[in-house]
Design a protein around this motif. Structure first.
Motif, PDB file in Angstrom:
ATOM      1  N   UNK A  37       0.842  -1.201   0.000  1.00 28.96           N
ATOM      2  CA  UNK A  37       0.000   0.000   0.000  1.00 28.96           C
ATOM      3  C   UNK A  37       0.879   1.254   0.000  1.00 28.96           C
ATOM      4  N   UNK A  79       1.228   4.328  -2.532  1.00 30.53           N
ATOM      5  CA  UNK A  79       1.034   5.687  -2.022  1.00 30.53           C
ATOM      6  C   UNK A  79       2.231   6.573  -2.346  1.00 30.53           C
ATOM      7  N   UNK A 132      -8.378  -6.062  -2.875  1.00 32.54           N
ATOM      8  CA  UNK A 132      -8.061  -4.903  -3.713  1.00 32.54           C
ATOM      9  C   UNK A 132      -9.001  -4.848  -4.906  1.00 32.54           C
ATOM     10  N   UNK A 133      -9.255  -5.991  -5.488  1.00 35.95           N
ATOM     11  CA  UNK A 133     -10.163  -6.045  -6.627  1.00 35.95           C
ATOM     12  C   UNK A 133     -11.554  -5.562  -6.206  1.00 35.95           C
ATOM     13  N   UNK A 149     -12.309  -3.391  -3.977  1.00 37.87           N
ATOM     14  CA  UNK A 149     -12.409  -1.928  -3.824  1.00 37.87           C
ATOM     15  C   UNK A 149     -12.073  -1.219  -5.143  1.00 37.87           C
ATOM     16  N   UNK A 150     -11.900  -1.978  -6.202  1.00 34.99           N
ATOM     17  CA  UNK A 150     -11.760  -1.370  -7.517  1.00 34.99           C
ATOM     18  C   UNK A 150     -10.341  -1.050  -7.943  1.00 34.99           C
ATOM     19  N   UNK A 151      -9.357  -1.647  -7.268  1.00 41.37           N
ATOM     20  CA  UNK A 151      -7.973  -1.468  -7.733  1.00 41.37           C
ATOM     21  C   UNK A 151      -7.672  -2.536  -8.773  1.00 41.37           C
ATOM     22  N   UNK A 152      -6.862  -2.160  -9.766  1.00 42.12           N
ATOM     23  CA  UNK A 152      -6.534  -3.113 -10.816  1.00 42.12           C
ATOM     24  C   UNK A 152      -5.423  -4.046 -10.323  1.00 42.12           C
ATOM     25  N   UNK A 176      -5.628   6.889 -11.017  1.00 41.62           N
ATOM     26  CA  UNK A 176      -6.662   6.890  -9.976  1.00 41.62           C
ATOM     27  C   UNK A 176      -6.012   7.082  -8.609  1.00 41.62           C
ATOM     28  N   UNK A 177      -4.921   6.351  -8.407  1.00 38.33           N
ATOM     29  CA  UNK A 177      -4.225   6.436  -7.129  1.00 38.33           C
ATOM     30  C   UNK A 177      -3.514   7.784  -6.986  1.00 38.33           C
ATOM     31  N   UNK A 229      -4.402  10.584  -8.024  1.00 35.88           N
ATOM     32  CA  UNK A 229      -5.374  11.608  -7.630  1.00 35.88           C
ATOM     33  C   UNK A 229      -5.511  11.632  -6.099  1.00 35.88           C
ATOM     34  N   UNK A 230      -5.580  10.441  -5.513  1.00 34.25           N
ATOM     35  CA  UNK A 230      -5.693  10.368  -4.048  1.00 34.25           C
ATOM     36  C   UNK A 230      -4.438  10.923  -3.388  1.00 34.25           C
ATOM     37  N   UNK A 231      -3.275  10.593  -3.971  1.00 38.32           N
ATOM     38  CA  UNK A 231      -2.012  11.064  -3.388  1.00 38.32           C
ATOM     39  C   UNK A 231      -1.997  12.587  -3.382  1.00 38.32           C
ATOM     40  N   UNK A 269      -4.224  14.039  -0.779  1.00 41.00           N
ATOM     41  CA  UNK A 269      -3.728  13.847   0.580  1.00 41.00           C
ATOM     42  C   UNK A 269      -2.623  14.843   0.891  1.00 41.00           C
ATOM     43  N   UNK A 323     -14.813  -2.356 -12.775  1.00 43.60           N
ATOM     44  CA  UNK A 323     -13.710  -1.990 -11.887  1.00 43.60           C
ATOM     45  C   UNK A 323     -13.743  -0.488 -11.586  1.00 43.60           C
ATOM     46  N   UNK A 352     -16.552   0.387  -9.217  1.00 47.34           N
ATOM     47  CA  UNK A 352     -16.248  -0.055  -7.843  1.00 47.34           C
ATOM     48  C   UNK A 352     -15.306   0.938  -7.182  1.00 47.34           C
ATOM     49  N   UNK A 353     -14.298   1.340  -7.950  1.00 51.29           N
ATOM     50  CA  UNK A 353     -13.338   2.307  -7.415  1.00 51.29           C
ATOM     51  C   UNK A 353     -14.043   3.606  -7.057  1.00 51.29           C
ATOM     52  N   UNK A 364     -16.137   3.164  -3.838  1.00 50.01           N
ATOM     53  CA  UNK A 364     -15.374   3.135  -2.587  1.00 50.01           C
ATOM     54  C   UNK A 364     -14.625   4.436  -2.352  1.00 50.01           C
ATOM     55  N   UNK A 393     -14.911   6.129   1.097  1.00 47.86           N
ATOM     56  CA  UNK A 393     -13.722   6.377   1.928  1.00 47.86           C
ATOM     57  C   UNK A 393     -13.527   7.867   2.180  1.00 47.86           C
ATOM     58  N   UNK A 397      -7.948  11.654   5.070  1.00 46.42           N
ATOM     59  CA  UNK A 397      -8.108  11.950   3.642  1.00 46.42           C
ATOM     60  C   UNK A 397      -8.305  10.612   2.946  1.00 46.42           C
ATOM     61  N   UNK A 398      -8.809  10.674   1.727  1.00 43.72           N
ATOM     62  CA  UNK A 398      -9.255   9.447   1.074  1.00 43.72           C
ATOM     63  C   UNK A 398      -8.158   8.388   1.012  1.00 43.72           C
ATOM     64  N   UNK A 399      -6.925   8.811   0.699  1.00 41.81           N
ATOM     65  CA  UNK A 399      -5.845   7.836   0.588  1.00 41.81           C
ATOM     66  C   UNK A 399      -5.599   7.117   1.912  1.00 41.81           C
ATOM     67  N   UNK A 421      -6.321   3.183   3.043  1.00 42.85           N
ATOM     68  CA  UNK A 421      -5.320   2.308   3.662  1.00 42.85           C
ATOM     69  C   UNK A 421      -5.829   1.747   4.986  1.00 42.85           C
ATOM     70  N   UNK A 464     -16.426  -4.918   3.433  1.00 38.82           N
ATOM     71  CA  UNK A 464     -15.012  -5.237   3.211  1.00 38.82           C
ATOM     72  C   UNK A 464     -14.603  -6.459   4.022  1.00 38.82           C
TER      73      UNK A 464
END
Ligand code: SF4
Ligand code: SF4
Lengths: 153, 267
Positions: A57, A61, A97-98, A100-103, A139-140, A142-144, A147, B143, B146-147, B150, B154, B190-192, B196, B228
């Motif tokens: 993870x 991140x 992970x799948x 929650x929609x992660x590839x 996608x990830x 964007x979250x980074x 944050x 996919x 789903x992302x 969530x 989140x 925050x979402x990230x 986690x 989950x």
């Protein structure tokens, strides 16, 4: 990181490998002078059993586009059962992970022994190709970005 | 006074039992946990459909941990959690008595772990239809959807950790979220970091979640986070034939292995 001067995307790849098999295998790849993709940063662990899912993870991140996890073949673990425990963990983790929609194609799992220098080169090259096709982990990212904005505030 | 209240009164008056953990009528039609030490308070106890909270979480709380001779009024979620807590050596045989209920409403006294285990074997283990439908709805999404689903969920989490506090299986004195060397889970929400946190919570409950849904019910923002842990619970069953809360001596699915465990993704 070396790029070949084109606009093609070069994925950042982290490989978590065990000391006893895959790390030695990767060493053999080098001493055998087999060339493989330079995208990969190898991190050595005592055992695949030690590779906590949280490390994966954290790799994502910190901007990884793909991850390779590799260790001793079943029955070859230096500590007898670390890889068996790891295998169970990955089976659960991958599906979560799948869910929650992660590839999950951004994570490649393999068994590479100390004698399989050629297989290591193959695993890395094919994984890097796969990650290149998937493109940046936007996608990830964007979250980074979000944050970072929040933590500065 | 109904059967349960009479029973409770007798137990407390006998002097053999000092504390009854059960449910009382709360506000807006909801039941809430109650701790009864005096026989004259036994009339507060209720047991009906509104008593759906999993109260096994209180069994090992510091405040009552050392109370001798406890009684706990248990619904089926609580019963399953007691079995799983017994398997993980968090509660001890003979430390408390369980009052469960037969289908016809009769009170069943369960004194030992063996008796509890036997009773739990007669209960339904698995998701309710509504829960299974929620799982399916998410699993049927693409996919990307789903992302997005969530990510949106989140983003709402405020990291109050009510989900953790409500779960009987989250009993570690120091949780990974409180560890800051290294900081595994960010302090601000925050979402990230929230993603986690939820991945971590689910992973740590793999093979241990009894699918009671308490975590989701506890969430003030109504995040469907129980899904989950349901996911890891269903996978533990499918892959390793491990169902939490069914055996008082089972090993946790991720603490054991079989050489023949089968996956199809390791090259
Ligand atoms: S459903 Fe939630 S509260 Fe219940 S055991 Fe599973 S994780 Fe814990
Ligand atoms: S209870 Fe809800 S808001 Fe609180 S930490 Fe859990 S998911 Fe987040």
């Amino acid at each position: 990181m070396e790029t070949n001067n084109t606009n093609s995307f070069e994925p950042k790849v982290v490989a978590f490998v065990c000391n006893w098999c895959t790390y030695a295998g990767a060493d053999l790849t080098g001493t055998s002078r087999i060339k493989y993709a330079t995208n990969v940063k190898i991190i050595r662990f005592p055992c695949t059993g030690r590779i906590d899912f949280m490390l994966l993870m954290k790799a994502f991140a910190n901007g990884a586009d793909g991850i390779i996890i590799s260790g001793c073949h079943p029955n070859d673990c230096h500590y007898t059962s670390g890889n068996f425990h790891a295998r169970r963990r990955w089976m659960i983790f991958r599906n979560l992970l799948d869910f929650i929609g992660m590839d999950v194609n951004r994570i490649v799992f393999s068994w590479v022994s100390a004698a399989e220098g050629a297989k290591w080169a193959e695993v890395v090259n094919e994984s890097v190709d796969q990650f290149r096709q998937l493109g940046p982990a936007t996608a990830y990212q964007k979250l980074i970005k979000n944050s970072e904005f929040q933590e500065v505030e | 006074m109904n059967n349960l209240q009479q029973k409770a009164q007798q137990l407390l008056e006998s002097g053999n039992y000092g504390l009854i953990v059960g449910y009382e009528k709360g506000t807006s039609g909801k039941a809430r946990p109650v701790f009864i030490r005096k026989a004259e308070h036994a009339s507060k106890l209720i047991f009906d459909e509104s008593c759906d909270q999993n109260i096994a979480v209180y069994l090992y709380r510091q405040e009552i941990k050392h109370d001798k001779k406890k009684v706990i009024v248990a619904n089926h979620h609580t019963l399953k959690s007691i079995v799983e807590l017994a398997a993980e050596n968090q509660v001890f045989d003979g430390d408390f008595m369980v009052l469960a209920f037969a289908e016809n409403g009769d009170i069943i006294e369960l004194n030992t772990f063996k008796e509890i285990e036997k009773h739990v074997a007669t209960l339904y283990h698995g998701l309710t239809e509504a829960e299974a439908a929620m799982m399916k709805k998410i699993e049927d999404m693409s996919l990307e959807d789903r992302w997005a689903f969530w990510e949106n969920e989140f983003s709402k989490c405020i990291k109050c950790y009510a989900c953790r506090a409500s779960c009987p299986m989250c009993y570690c004195p120091t949780c990974t979220v409180e560890i800051n060397q290294p900081q595994w889970i960010s302090v601000p929400s925050h979402t990230l970091g929230n993603l986690e946190w939820h991945v971590m919570r689910a992973m740590h409950l793999a093979g241990r979640c009894v699918t009671c849904g308490q975590c989701g019910k506890a969430c003030p923002l109504e995040l469907p986070i129980q899904l989950l842990t349901y996911k890891v619970a269903l996978d533990s069953k499918q892959f390793f034939d491990s169902v939490a809360g069914t055996s008082i001596c089972a090993d946790n699915a991720l603490a054991i292995y079989k050489p023949e465990d089968h996956e199809n993704f390791i090259r």
